[in-house]
Design a protein around this motif. Structure first.
Motif, PDB file in Angstrom:
ATOM      1  N   PRO A 233       6.372   2.692  -1.697  1.00 31.36           N
ATOM      2  CA  PRO A 233       4.891   1.210  -0.481  1.00 31.36           C
ATOM      3  C   PRO A 233       5.672   0.638   0.245  1.00 31.36           C
ATOM      4  N   THR A 234       5.110   0.100   1.111  1.00 33.10           N
ATOM      5  CA  THR A 234       4.565  -0.425   2.619  1.00 33.10           C
ATOM      6  C   THR A 234       3.551  -2.018   2.309  1.00 33.10           C
ATOM      7  N   ALA A 235       4.423  -2.978   3.112  1.00 30.53           N
ATOM      8  CA  ALA A 235       3.925  -3.810   3.838  1.00 30.53           C
ATOM      9  C   ALA A 235       2.951  -3.943   4.381  1.00 30.53           C
ATOM     10  N   MET A 236       1.154  -4.711   4.237  1.00 29.61           N
ATOM     11  CA  MET A 236       0.644  -4.384   4.935  1.00 29.61           C
ATOM     12  C   MET A 236      -0.609  -6.043   5.206  1.00 29.61           C
ATOM     13  N   HIS A 237      -1.053  -6.445   6.288  1.00 29.03           N
ATOM     14  CA  HIS A 237      -1.645  -7.553   5.515  1.00 29.03           C
ATOM     15  C   HIS A 237      -3.347  -6.938   5.497  1.00 29.03           C
ATOM     16  N   PHE A 238      -3.790  -7.679   4.482  1.00 29.96           N
ATOM     17  CA  PHE A 238      -5.254  -7.367   4.043  1.00 29.96           C
ATOM     18  C   PHE A 238      -5.933  -6.810   4.895  1.00 29.96           C
TER      19      PHE A 238
ATOM     20  N   ARG B  69     -11.849   1.443   7.256  1.00 27.45           N
ATOM     21  CA  ARG B  69     -13.081   1.399   7.259  1.00 27.45           C
ATOM     22  C   ARG B  69     -12.552   2.729   8.207  1.00 27.45           C
ATOM     23  N   ALA B  70     -11.486   2.891   8.844  1.00 26.32           N
ATOM     24  CA  ALA B  70     -11.256   4.164  10.488  1.00 26.32           C
ATOM     25  C   ALA B  70     -11.183   5.202   9.817  1.00 26.32           C
ATOM     26  N   ASN B  71     -10.790   4.510   8.699  1.00 29.72           N
ATOM     27  CA  ASN B  71     -10.312   6.161   7.788  1.00 29.72           C
ATOM     28  C   ASN B  71     -10.810   6.523   5.946  1.00 29.72           C
ATOM     29  N   PRO B  72     -12.156   6.931   6.431  1.00 30.29           N
ATOM     30  CA  PRO B  72     -12.531   6.406   4.934  1.00 30.29           C
ATOM     31  C   PRO B  72     -12.409   7.492   3.971  1.00 30.29           C
ATOM     32  N   SER B  73     -11.365   8.615   4.278  1.00 29.39           N
ATOM     33  CA  SER B  73     -10.871   9.748   4.043  1.00 29.39           C
ATOM     34  C   SER B  73      -9.012   9.207   3.316  1.00 29.39           C
ATOM     35  N   THR B  74      -9.338   7.821   3.934  1.00 26.75           N
ATOM     36  CA  THR B  74      -7.710   7.853   3.023  1.00 26.75           C
ATOM     37  C   THR B  74      -7.751   8.204   1.589  1.00 26.75           C
ATOM     38  N   ARG B  75      -6.153   8.177   1.817  1.00 25.71           N
ATOM     39  CA  ARG B  75      -5.278   8.371  -0.004  1.00 25.71           C
ATOM     40  C   ARG B  75      -4.550   6.979   0.004  1.00 25.71           C
ATOM     41  N   ARG B  76      -4.596   6.240   1.380  1.00 24.12           N
ATOM     42  CA  ARG B  76      -3.458   4.611   0.649  1.00 24.12           C
ATOM     43  C   ARG B  76      -4.479   3.835   0.284  1.00 24.12           C
ATOM     44  N   CYS B  77      -3.967   3.085  -0.823  1.00 22.37           N
ATOM     45  CA  CYS B  77      -4.202   1.929  -1.767  1.00 22.37           C
ATOM     46  C   CYS B  77      -3.666   1.162  -1.794  1.00 22.37           C
ATOM     47  N   CYS B  78      -4.098  -0.062  -2.388  1.00 20.40           N
ATOM     48  CA  CYS B  78      -2.916  -0.977  -2.407  1.00 20.40           C
ATOM     49  C   CYS B  78      -2.403  -1.046  -4.236  1.00 20.40           C
ATOM     50  N   THR B  79      -1.051  -0.712  -3.972  1.00 20.33           N
ATOM     51  CA  THR B  79      -0.529  -0.377  -5.366  1.00 20.33           C
ATOM     52  C   THR B  79      -0.223  -1.688  -6.218  1.00 20.33           C
ATOM     53  N   GLU B  80      -0.156  -0.767  -7.772  1.00 21.68           N
ATOM     54  CA  GLU B  80       0.014  -1.679  -8.546  1.00 21.68           C
ATOM     55  C   GLU B  80       1.074  -2.766  -8.450  1.00 21.68           C
ATOM     56  N   TYR B  81       0.730  -4.073  -8.660  1.00 23.55           N
ATOM     57  CA  TYR B  81       1.700  -5.321  -8.284  1.00 23.55           C
ATOM     58  C   TYR B  81       1.397  -6.238  -9.032  1.00 23.55           C
ATOM     59  N   ASP B  82       2.213  -7.976  -9.368  1.00 20.07           N
ATOM     60  CA  ASP B  82       1.594  -8.125  -9.838  1.00 20.07           C
ATOM     61  C   ASP B  82       0.557  -9.071  -8.586  1.00 20.07           C
ATOM     62  N   THR B  83      -0.078 -10.303  -9.112  1.00 18.95           N
ATOM     63  CA  THR B  83      -1.606 -10.503  -7.586  1.00 18.95           C
ATOM     64  C   THR B  83      -0.972 -11.881  -7.519  1.00 18.95           C
ATOM     65  N   PRO B  84      -1.223 -11.476  -6.309  1.00 16.51           N
ATOM     66  CA  PRO B  84      -0.905 -12.748  -5.034  1.00 16.51           C
ATOM     67  C   PRO B  84      -1.125 -14.182  -5.442  1.00 16.51           C
ATOM     68  N   ALA B  85      -0.215 -14.872  -5.110  1.00 26.69           N
ATOM     69  CA  ALA B  85      -0.455 -16.162  -5.195  1.00 26.69           C
ATOM     70  C   ALA B  85      -1.489 -16.868  -4.678  1.00 26.69           C
TER      71      ALA B  85
ATOM     72  N   VAL C 113       0.915  -0.874  -0.040  1.00 21.94           N
ATOM     73  CA  VAL C 113       0.244  -0.421   0.074  1.00 21.94           C
ATOM     74  C   VAL C 113       1.021   1.352  -0.755  1.00 21.94           C
ATOM     75  N   GLN C 114       0.509   2.328  -0.709  1.00 24.88           N
ATOM     76  CA  GLN C 114       1.090   3.890  -0.223  1.00 24.88           C
ATOM     77  C   GLN C 114      -0.376   4.624  -0.462  1.00 24.88           C
ATOM     78  N   ASP C 115       0.270   5.971  -0.403  1.00 29.72           N
ATOM     79  CA  ASP C 115      -0.815   7.096  -0.966  1.00 29.72           C
ATOM     80  C   ASP C 115      -0.440   7.048  -2.872  1.00 29.72           C
ATOM     81  N   GLU C 116      -2.126   7.249  -2.479  1.00 25.86           N
ATOM     82  CA  GLU C 116      -2.061   7.430  -4.276  1.00 25.86           C
ATOM     83  C   GLU C 116      -0.842   8.033  -4.927  1.00 25.86           C
ATOM     84  N   TYR C 117      -1.626   8.262  -6.094  1.00 20.42           N
ATOM     85  CA  TYR C 117       0.161   8.698  -7.134  1.00 20.42           C
ATOM     86  C   TYR C 117       0.027  10.078  -6.832  1.00 20.42           C
TER      87      TYR C 117
END
Length: 112
Positions: free
Chosen positions: A73-78, A86-102, A57-61
């Motif tokens: 980007p930083t790693a975080m559990h889904f 859910r706790a921060n609905p206005s967050t700009r953090r999003c899942c970044t583009e990368y290969d689909t997890p196995a 995840v990272q702040d959107e571009y």
């Protein structure tokens, strides 16, 4: 608003002639029928299946506009990410583009 048809999985010839070549959007309602991923219909279902999976995840571009560099980007559990969002609905953090997890790839197969 455009009306997008919902259809059962067509054969390859029909799919390409009616949708791909014609550039018509379509929702294929049973693409993953009988596969593990078909059981995932809600965020809570996804959390049950993939909650402990690590995502990047990272702040959107556009958040980096006018700064010295793009946020790293930083790693975080889904599950952690969903709870954070859910706790921060206005967050700009999003899942970044990368290969689909196995673990996600293992839950489905695409038709040939």
């Amino acid at each position: 608003m455009i009306d997008i048809p919902r259809v059962s999985l067509p054969g390859p010839t029909e799919f390409f002639e009616h949708y791909v070549y014609a550039r018509r959007p379509v929702v294929i309602t049973d693409l993953f029928a009988g596969q593990d991923v078909a059981e995932i219909a809600t965020i809570d279902d996804a959390l049950d299946a993939w909650g402990q999976m690590s995502i990047r995840v990272q702040d959107e571009y556009t958040s980096a506009e006018g700064t010295t560099g793009a946020p790293e980007p930083t790693a975080m559990h889904f599950r952690e990410y969903v709870e954070f969002a859910r706790a921060n609905p206005s967050t700009r953090r999003c899942c970044t583009e990368y290969d689909t997890p196995a673990r996600v790839l293992a839950s489905f197969r695409l038709p040939e």
